[in-house]
Design a protein around this motif. Structure first.
Motif, mmCIF file in Angstrom:
data_model
loop_
_atom_site.group_PDB
_atom_site.id
_atom_site.type_symbol
_atom_site.label_atom_id
_atom_site.label_comp_id
_atom_site.label_asym_id
_atom_site.label_seq_id
_atom_site.Cartn_x
_atom_site.Cartn_y
_atom_site.Cartn_z
ATOM 1 N N ARG A 274 7.974 61.276 18.522
ATOM 2 C CA ARG A 274 7.550 62.544 17.950
ATOM 3 C C ARG A 274 7.624 62.531 16.436
ATOM 4 N NH1 ARG A 274 12.406 66.836 19.103
ATOM 5 N NH2 ARG A 274 13.727 66.297 17.364
ATOM 6 N N THR A 275 6.881 63.444 15.823
ATOM 7 C CA THR A 275 6.985 63.768 14.413
ATOM 8 C C THR A 275 7.342 65.241 14.338
ATOM 9 O OG1 THR A 275 5.254 62.159 13.885
ATOM 10 C CG2 THR A 275 5.803 63.792 12.191
ATOM 11 N N SER A 276 8.389 65.575 13.604
ATOM 12 C CA SER A 276 8.847 66.956 13.642
ATOM 13 C C SER A 276 9.408 67.427 12.313
ATOM 14 C CB SER A 276 9.920 67.134 14.731
ATOM 15 O OG SER A 276 11.004 66.257 14.513
ATOM 16 N N ALA A 284 18.022 67.945 17.625
ATOM 17 C CA ALA A 284 16.751 67.459 18.173
ATOM 18 C C ALA A 284 16.777 67.374 19.688
ATOM 19 C CB ALA A 284 16.418 66.093 17.583
ATOM 20 N N GLY A 285 17.967 67.248 20.283
ATOM 21 C CA GLY A 285 18.078 67.350 21.724
ATOM 22 C C GLY A 285 18.304 66.074 22.496
ATOM 23 N N ALA A 319 10.095 70.381 19.095
ATOM 24 C CA ALA A 319 9.887 68.931 19.058
ATOM 25 C C ALA A 319 8.750 68.511 18.147
ATOM 26 C CB ALA A 319 9.627 68.406 20.470
ATOM 27 N N GLY A 320 7.850 69.405 17.802
ATOM 28 C CA GLY A 320 6.734 69.046 16.931
ATOM 29 C C GLY A 320 5.646 68.305 17.677
ATOM 30 N N ASP A 321 5.115 67.270 17.064
ATOM 31 C CA ASP A 321 4.047 66.474 17.665
ATOM 32 C C ASP A 321 4.664 65.353 18.491
ATOM 33 O OD1 ASP A 321 1.630 65.133 18.240
ATOM 34 O OD2 ASP A 321 1.868 63.874 16.449
ATOM 35 N N VAL A 322 4.654 65.497 19.803
ATOM 36 C CA VAL A 322 5.148 64.442 20.695
ATOM 37 C C VAL A 322 3.936 63.629 21.131
ATOM 38 C CG1 VAL A 322 6.395 63.908 22.819
ATOM 39 C CG2 VAL A 322 7.024 65.925 21.478
ATOM 40 N N LYS A 601 10.183 79.235 19.181
ATOM 41 C CA LYS A 601 11.436 78.537 19.479
ATOM 42 C C LYS A 601 12.298 78.341 18.243
ATOM 43 C CE LYS A 601 13.270 74.299 21.598
ATOM 44 N NZ LYS A 601 14.239 75.011 22.441
ATOM 45 N N ASN A 602 11.686 77.894 17.143
ATOM 46 C CA ASN A 602 12.469 77.651 15.939
ATOM 47 C C ASN A 602 13.036 78.937 15.353
ATOM 48 O OD1 ASN A 602 12.326 74.898 15.939
ATOM 49 N ND2 ASN A 602 11.191 74.712 14.032
ATOM 50 N N TYR A 603 12.305 80.033 15.471
ATOM 51 C CA TYR A 603 12.799 81.319 14.973
ATOM 52 C C TYR A 603 14.059 81.718 15.748
ATOM 53 C CZ TYR A 603 12.294 85.992 12.870
ATOM 54 O OH TYR A 603 12.480 87.143 12.141
ATOM 55 N N LEU A 604 13.971 81.631 17.069
ATOM 56 C CA LEU A 604 15.133 81.950 17.899
ATOM 57 C C LEU A 604 16.296 81.029 17.576
ATOM 58 C CD1 LEU A 604 16.522 83.368 20.285
ATOM 59 C CD2 LEU A 604 15.413 81.714 21.803
#
Length: 891
Positions: A274-276, A284-285, A319-322, A601-604
């Motif tokens: 990914r690119t994130s 990142a998980g 995750a961005g661009d997976v 998701k990122n806001y939360l």
């Protein structure tokens, strides 16, 4: 054909005792496809450099390269050690004509990072981060004159790809470092110790210095638990380290643009690269908070990439661009230079497994960034890749003298002070897999610039105000860092020049001045605060970040910006509340929460990060304002906010929601799931109540109790209760032996015989259903073997036939098997899904078994594939040809 370009320049100061290869090769630049108007030329090539792992470019346009001749199994190939080499174009013709060694040490073993800040050269060589100061500025390290300092130490592991990577200068005057998931335990110059690790330990070779199991999941001295790979920033003297992001697998390099946005690419196992955008302080998980692999919390039917980056769990950023299989390397942000205004804001990311430099134009999208990928520079437009982990390690190109386009392996990408793009190429048939094949150690540096480009490198004198401003304007990231440092040291006298910089029409250049304002006296601070009300979103963002990064009071600004029209600004306000007392932060986070759309998701996650360690105090404030009254009246958005904050005061309310007939089954099960993420014994007690026979969410509660009771809640000593309730009784488990037959001594037909046949895709579709014993095809079969959708289209017919006829020849990365010997003498062959207690192993047919550790006698890595070959599956040569023909249409 072998490229016949001439050897450029002279090689000087080669290591004594190591005979360099006499016939280096490279991919001919004519095969590259570049953006319109740009051309690719060879700037340098072996023997001017060998096996380049990383590069940086100084203010004079000299390129500094870290070499990996002693990489992995070739650790002793050059006994004198690896080098940092300096290459230069002395006559300005666009080709390096001088090359010499800056430093060579036996302790340098395939270092993965080099960064140049004026006369300080920073080398990433685990366990150390080393700073060489070139006192006499001759670009040659002389220990009698120059100095060598270990700035920080404690990074796992030497000669391992998942270890300490390069340093990059930020627009805030900080140095940013990043490390893969080998882990680390280091103490900064402020005396704070950081413990960052996970279950990954002594895997893939290399020399390991830190005992990961002893520190995984333990808090660092900053009070936070960090796991896996990470990004951190610090003062250039090694003090005041702050973790910027964590939970990576193997982020090879980060970049920080002039707005202060951090981007990274991250490795996979198997396809989920990914690119994130890195959310400040976010995870990142790849590992759970306890440091366990993502597979230990895989949900039934969950897509691999969502599990790989735990995208369905609270506590992870977007995750961005997976993009799937790969092996990402260097990354840089182009902001100004020779490529023209239209290409400003381009994110460039190296992907050697795909023979490409990806290009992105990140656009703000809520609290994250839209990342639409292009093949910005590539040698391979076929979509057929070779020698990578995600291709099973298969190598069609084994004779390196052919210089096939698929041997282009970009290890790093950078912007020079002349404004051109420079790419290092580690030429090799293999990428990833902890190995290399090219004995010539060939390497090259390609330049991407406008056609007929004439390089001009501005002369910079940091002792003058004009020179410092010129440095700050540089397209080269670490050069402009030196301009920041020089201007910062001037204090108020630099303010007029910096204010003029703010008027630059290039917003990236103008932003560089904003970061300096807090250091330029009261007038500078006042100007920075004034920008908080700018009509430009990114000016408000950078001004807020600059004040915060400088350690100034930002609470008043946060109160004003908590209701800003931009979700990106509100996100940063929430992130800034981390470690602010709840009495102060809760009202601000409440205002931010009012602006959440219920989906971003990122806001939360930013709200959750802002509430770190104070969730139990902040959640009631949010509840009373956003969803007062009965818990049955919560909005779905507030229910999800509760899910992310995992607050203990919500346990009773969540239990009520889980049992209520007034809610939908989906809402009840979501309340059950939310309980499972609350790290408190009371949550476990509530979950046992939900697992009773008359509960409408019994099945979900039982599933979560097993996962948490043997994982995150294991410290609550629940195994007795799990046994009593029949949820998990290790004594009652009946294990079935599962042995994968060995490869037959002979086969009925060869790959060549299959390739001569014409495949019938209609027959192949029916025959392919045999593969559903292990592969998920058209909704049928387990997710046990690799996903076959698009596989033949990506890898080609020959690779597919090879994999079916002889699957043990090349095992897909991440699908290697483990043979577990039980104490009763039986064996279970399969893929380890979770390596806890019990061990969760999946065998042929997708049969998953829970194996209590006290029943295991031994375990061994299998030296053959878990997949049966064509003969063992009862396939004829024609069957294989038919299956491959149909798989070619399966997209």
């Amino acid at each position: 054909m072998k490229a016949t370009l001439p050897i450029l320049g002279l090689l000087t100061a080669l290591a004594p005792g190591w005979e360099p290869p006499k016939d280096p090769v490279l991919v001919d630049p004519s095969v590259f496809v570049a953006p319109e108007g740009l051309e690719v030329t060879v700037w340098a090539r072996s023997p001017q450099l060998f096996n380049p792992t990383n590069l940086d470019i100084d203010a004079q346009g000299r390129i500094w390269v870290a070499e990996g001749v002693n990489y992995r199994s070739h650790a002793n190939r050059r006994p004198e050690g690896d080098r940092i080499v300096v290459l230069e174009d002395t006559n300005g013709d666009g080709q390096a004509d001088a090359s010499h060694t800056f430093v060579q040490e036996k302790g340098l073993v395939a270092p993965l990072g080099v960064a140049v800040f004026d006369n300080r050269v920073v080398v990433s060589q685990p366990p150390d981060l080393i700073v060489y100061t070139d006192v006499d500025r001759d670009a040659i390290f002389n220990p009698d004159v120059d100095t060598r300092e270990v700035l920080l130490t404690g990074f796992n592991a030497r000669n391992h790809d998942h270890s300490l990577h390069s340093v990059v200068g930020g627009p805030d005057g900080k140095w940013y470092i990043n490390n893969g998931n080998c882990g680390s335990e280091f103490t900064d110059k402020s005396g704070k110790t950081f413990r960052i690790a996970g279950d990954y330990f002594r895997d893939g070779g290399g020399d390991w210095f830190v005992d990961n199991p002893s520190i995984a999941g333990k808090p660092s001295d900053d009070g936070n638990v960090w796991v896996g790979g990470f990004t951190a920033r610090m003062n250039p003297d090694g003090s005041q380290v702050e973790v910027v992001g964590h939970g990576y697998r193997n982020s090879f390099e980060n970049c920080v643009n002039s707005f202060g946005e951090v981007f990274q690419t991250d490795n996979d196992d198997p396809p989920a690269c990914r690119t994130s955008y890195v959310l400040e302080g976010g995870c990142a998980g790849y590992f759970t908070p306890e440091g366990h692999f993502y597979g230990s919390v895989k949900r039934p039917g969950q897509e691999h990439w969502r599990n790989h980056w735990r995208q369905d769990d609270p506590g992870t950023f977007d995750a961005g661009d997976v993009y799937g299989g790969g092996s990402p390397t260097g990354i840089v942000f182009y902001e100004n230079g020779a490529l023209g205004p239209g290409r400003r804001g381009t994110l460039l990311a190296g992907e050697p497994a795909r023979n490409v430099i990806f290009g992105y134009q990140p656009e703000p999208k809520g609290a994250t960034y839209q990342l639409d990928r292009t093949d910005w520079l590539t040698s391979n437009t076929t979509g057929v890749f070779d020698g990578a982990d995600f291709t099973g390690g298969a190598r069609e190109v084994t004779q390196v003298e052919h210089a096939d386009a698929r041997l282009f392996r970009p290890s790093d990408v950078a912007v020079g002070p002349d404004g051109a793009i420079y790419v290092t190429d580690w030429f090799d048939p293999r990428v990833g897999g902890h190995g290399d094949m090219d004995e010539s150690c060939s390497g090259a540096i390609y330049r991407i610039a406008p056609k007929n480009f004439q390089p001009k490198v501005p002369k910079i004198d940091l002792t003058t105000l004009e020179g410092a401003i010129a440095a700050l304007r540089s397209p080269a990231v670490n050069v402009r860092w030196t301009g920041f440092a020089a201007l910062q040291s001037r204090g108020t006298s630099a303010l007029p020049a910096v204010l003029s910089l703010l008027e630059d029409p290039n917003p990236w250049i103008a932003a560089r001045g904003i970061w300096l304002l807090p250091y330029l006296g009261e007038d500078g601070i006042a100007k920075c605060r004034a920008l908080l009300t700018s009509d430009q979103v990114r000016e408000r963002l950078v001004a807020f970040r600059a004040l915060d990064r400088a350690g100034l009071d930002i609470l008043e600004a946060a109160r004003g910006l908590a209701s800003d029209p931009s979700p990106a600004v509100r996100r940063d306000v929430a992130l800034a509340m981390r470690d602010v007392p709840a009495t102060t932060s809760a009202p601000i986070l409440l205002d931010v929460a009012k602006g959440w759309d219920g989906l971003d998701k990122n806001y939360l996650e930013s709200i959750g990060l802002g509430a770190t360690h104070q969730e139990n105090l902040i959640w009631p404030v949010l509840r009373d304002a956003l969803s007062p009254g009965s818990p049955l009246q919560w909005t779905d958005a507030f229910a999800r906010l509760t899910w992310r904050l995992w607050p203990e005061p919500a346990i009773a309310d969540l239990k009520i929601r889980a049992l209520s007939s007034e809610l939908t089954q989906e809402q009840r099960e979501f309340a059950t799931e939310s309980l499972s993420f609350i790290q408190a014994p009371a949550a476990a007690d509530a979950m046992f109540d939900l697992a009773k026979d008359d509960s409408p969410v019994k099945a979900a509660a039982v599933s979560w109790l097993f996962m948490r009771g043997t994982g995150a809640w294991d410290s609550f000593h629940l195994r007795g209760r799990l046994k009593e309730t029949g949820i998990y009784d290790p004594d009652a488990i009946v294990l079935s032996e599962s042995i994968v037959p060995g490869k037959p001594a002979t086969t009925k037909f060869s790959e060549e015989e299959v390739l001569k046949l014409h495949g019938d895709s209609s027959r192949g579709q029916a025959q392919a259903m045999r593969c559903t014993m292990c592969h998920h095809i058209n909704g049928v079969g387990p997710h046990y073997g690799p996903d076959l959708r698009g596989w033949v289209g990506r890898q080609g017919v020959e690779t597919a036939v090879h994999a079916i006829v002889d699957p043990s020849a090349d095992i897909a990365h991440g699908f290697d098997g483990t043979a577990i010997e039980l104490k009763d003498g039986r064996w279970i062959d399969g893929r380890i899904q979770s390596d806890g207690d019990p061990i969760v192993s999946t065998s042929t047919g997708g049969v998953t078994q829970l194996i209590p550790r006290d029943r295991v006698a031994s375990r061994h890595s299998m030296e053959r594939s878990l997949m049966l070959n064509a003969d063992q599956l009862g396939l004829t040569a024609q069957d294989v040809a038919d299956i491959v023909a149909w798989l070619g249409t399966y997209q």
